[in-house]
Design an enzyme around this catalytic site. Structure first.
Site, PDB file in Angstrom:
ATOM      1  CG  HIS A  66      -1.864  -1.228   1.149  1.00  0.00           C
ATOM      2  ND1 HIS A  66      -3.048  -1.222   0.440  1.00  0.00           N
ATOM      3  CD2 HIS A  66      -1.739  -2.487   1.656  1.00  0.00           C
ATOM      4  CE1 HIS A  66      -3.630  -2.412   0.537  1.00  0.00           C
ATOM      5  NE2 HIS A  66      -2.848  -3.204   1.274  1.00  0.00           N
ATOM      6  N   GLY A  72      -7.667   2.901   7.621  1.00  0.00           N
ATOM      7  CA  GLY A  72      -8.575   3.943   8.064  1.00  0.00           C
ATOM      8  C   GLY A  72      -9.865   3.366   8.620  1.00  0.00           C
ATOM      9  NE  ARG A 166     -11.854  -5.342   6.490  1.00  0.00           N
ATOM     10  CZ  ARG A 166     -10.545  -5.605   6.556  1.00  0.00           C
ATOM     11  NH1 ARG A 166      -9.688  -4.603   6.679  1.00  0.00           N
ATOM     12  NH2 ARG A 166     -10.098  -6.841   6.492  1.00  0.00           N
ATOM     13  CG  HIS A 198      -8.817  -8.338   1.137  1.00  0.00           C
ATOM     14  ND1 HIS A 198      -7.934  -7.933   2.123  1.00  0.00           N
ATOM     15  CD2 HIS A 198      -9.975  -8.640   1.779  1.00  0.00           C
ATOM     16  CE1 HIS A 198      -8.546  -7.988   3.301  1.00  0.00           C
ATOM     17  NE2 HIS A 198      -9.782  -8.417   3.124  1.00  0.00           N
ATOM     18  CG  HIS A 227      -4.807 -10.997   2.841  1.00  0.00           C
ATOM     19  ND1 HIS A 227      -3.596 -10.342   2.812  1.00  0.00           N
ATOM     20  CD2 HIS A 227      -5.735 -10.060   2.492  1.00  0.00           C
ATOM     21  CE1 HIS A 227      -3.784  -9.080   2.461  1.00  0.00           C
ATOM     22  NE2 HIS A 227      -5.059  -8.882   2.260  1.00  0.00           N
ATOM     23  CG  ASP A 288      -1.399  -6.266   3.511  1.00  0.00           C
ATOM     24  OD1 ASP A 288      -1.692  -5.392   2.668  1.00  0.00           O
ATOM     25  OD2 ASP A 288      -2.225  -6.736   4.314  1.00  0.00           O
TER      26      ASP A 288
HETATM   27 ZN    ZN Z   1      -5.879  -7.001   1.845  1.00  0.00          ZN
END
Ligand code: ZN
Length: 392
Positions: A66, A72, A166, A198, A227, A288
């Site tokens: 990232h 966040g 999410r 993800h 992941h 990550d």
């Molecule tokens: Zn991820």
């Protein structure tokens, strides 16, 4: 800082990533020009790097970082910071694949492209995924297909979230459409065009991808899920998934409470996959880095947050060798040749004439990063960082 256009590494034990023995490596401009015994050039033409007692490996590729920070999930004050050049170089990483993440609003692809270019001006090779967690995906030019075809930096789409509270709870049809668009864009641009997925903690795990492979024409290699060590259930699913030809990525960043609550330690995950008969070419590590590592209670309440680190890629590589007993070649492949092949980074991931001048020199006993050459540029020598990012 100006450096001679020729760099000569003398007497290193070359792992390309397979073992080649003690050789010299000549780098001219940003490419490897020769790998051979006893190369010699007039001293005023070449900068000599002493490789004796060191292992020369391809520069590490971190396929999921990232770059702008991420996260966040605990409100604005929990946004994580950007990657600094030194974070990558000190870990032996010479190429990164950047992505947005959970937040495709407060962070944008335009910013991500600018950040990637900034790191590249300072010596790090960068590639990007377009899109972010959600579907429909954020894009720079109006579609992921156009992004892949028209913007050099984009090599695939991601990270797109599935099996996670999410995610945008994509339907199978939405996922299939996005993967198809990524596939077509990738083919037309001569890129991998993979969908970097993800995987969340949800019980479905990899099943949505398995179902797409069963019910559409999409090949399993269109997806690059990450992941896969996050819990035992998805880890167990990864074994038949890879045996069906799929690629999987193990995340190296983590915190102790993750490992106490079911996350498989990343080096152990690689060893167990190989022991289960998974072909080693289909497994990669990524850090990550700069992503948020949120901890959620069973009801989805956020209970803690920390930041992923690119350094973990090197730490886990060492664990794979020293704690899990894997060969140097197998551990190296997960961060060099495998991501390069899966992501079609054709001039990286190995040491051979004509490939990019990305070389990491490691201490033979501890595998500590001693010297880093990125794109033919000496970035770190004997443990001392020579090139620093602005404001570092
Ligand atoms: Zn991820």
């Amino acid at each position: 800082m100006t450096q001679p256009a020729l760099l000569l590494i003398k007497g290193a034990d070359v792992q390309a990533p397979g073992p080649l023995g003690v050789l010299d490596i000549l780098i001219a401009g940003n490419r490897i020009a020769a790998i051979a015994p006893d190369l010699n050039l007039p001293s005023h033409l070449v900068r000599v790097v002493d490789g004796r007692g060191l292992v020369a490996a391809p520069g590490f590729i971190d396929n999921h970082v990232h770059l702008l920070g991420g996260g966040g999930e605990g409100s604005f004050c929990t946004r994580t910071p950007e990657l600094r050049l030194g974070d990558a170089i000190k870990a032996g990483v010479t190429a990164v694949v950047g992505c947005l993440g959970t937040d495709g609003v407060g962070r944008s692809l335009a910013s991500l492209v600018a950040k990637a270019r900034s790191l590249e001006e300072q010596g790090l090779k960068t590639y990007l995924y377009t899109g972010s967690y959600g579907i429909p995906p954020v894009t720079l030019t109006g579609s992921v297909e156009r992004d892949l075809i028209l913007i050099d930096k984009f090599i695939g789409v991601g990270e797109v979230a599935i099996s996670d509270h999410r995610s945008s709870q994509p339907t199978q049809a939405e996922l299939a459409r996005l993967a198809g668009d990524a596939r077509r864009g990738g083919m037309l641009a001569g890129k991998a065009g993979v969908l970097n997925i993800h995987l969340g903690d949800g019980p479905r795990g990899l099943e949505p991808l398995m179902q797409l492979v069963r019910e559409t024409e999409l090949p399993i290699t269109q997806f690059f899920p990450t992941h896969i060590n996050r819990n035992a259930r998805v880890f167990e699913q990864a074994i038949p998934y890879t045996q069906a030809g799929g690629f999987v990525d193990i995340t190296t960043s983590g915190v102790p409470q993750f490992y106490e609550t079911g996350t498989i330690p990343p080096a152990e995950a690689l060893r167990r996959l190989l022991e289960a008969g998974v072909p080693q070419g289909q497994v990669t590590f990524s850090s990550d880095g700069q992503g948020s590592l949120p901890d959620f209670a069973a009801d989805g309440t956020l209970t803690g947050l920390s930041v992923g680190s690119v350094q973990s890629l090197h730490d886990v590589f060492c664990d794979a060798v020293f704690k899990e007993g894997l060969s140097l070649e197998v551990a190296l492949r997960a961060i060099t040749a495998n991501p390069a092949r899966i992501l079609k980074l054709r001039d990286r991931g190995g040491l051979a004439e004509g490939l990019a001048g990305d070389v990491v020199l490691l201490d033979k006993d501890s595998l500590a990063v001693r010297t880093v050459i990125a794109g033919g540029r000496l970035m770190m020598e004997d443990g001392i960082q020579l090139v620093r990012g602005n404001y570092e």
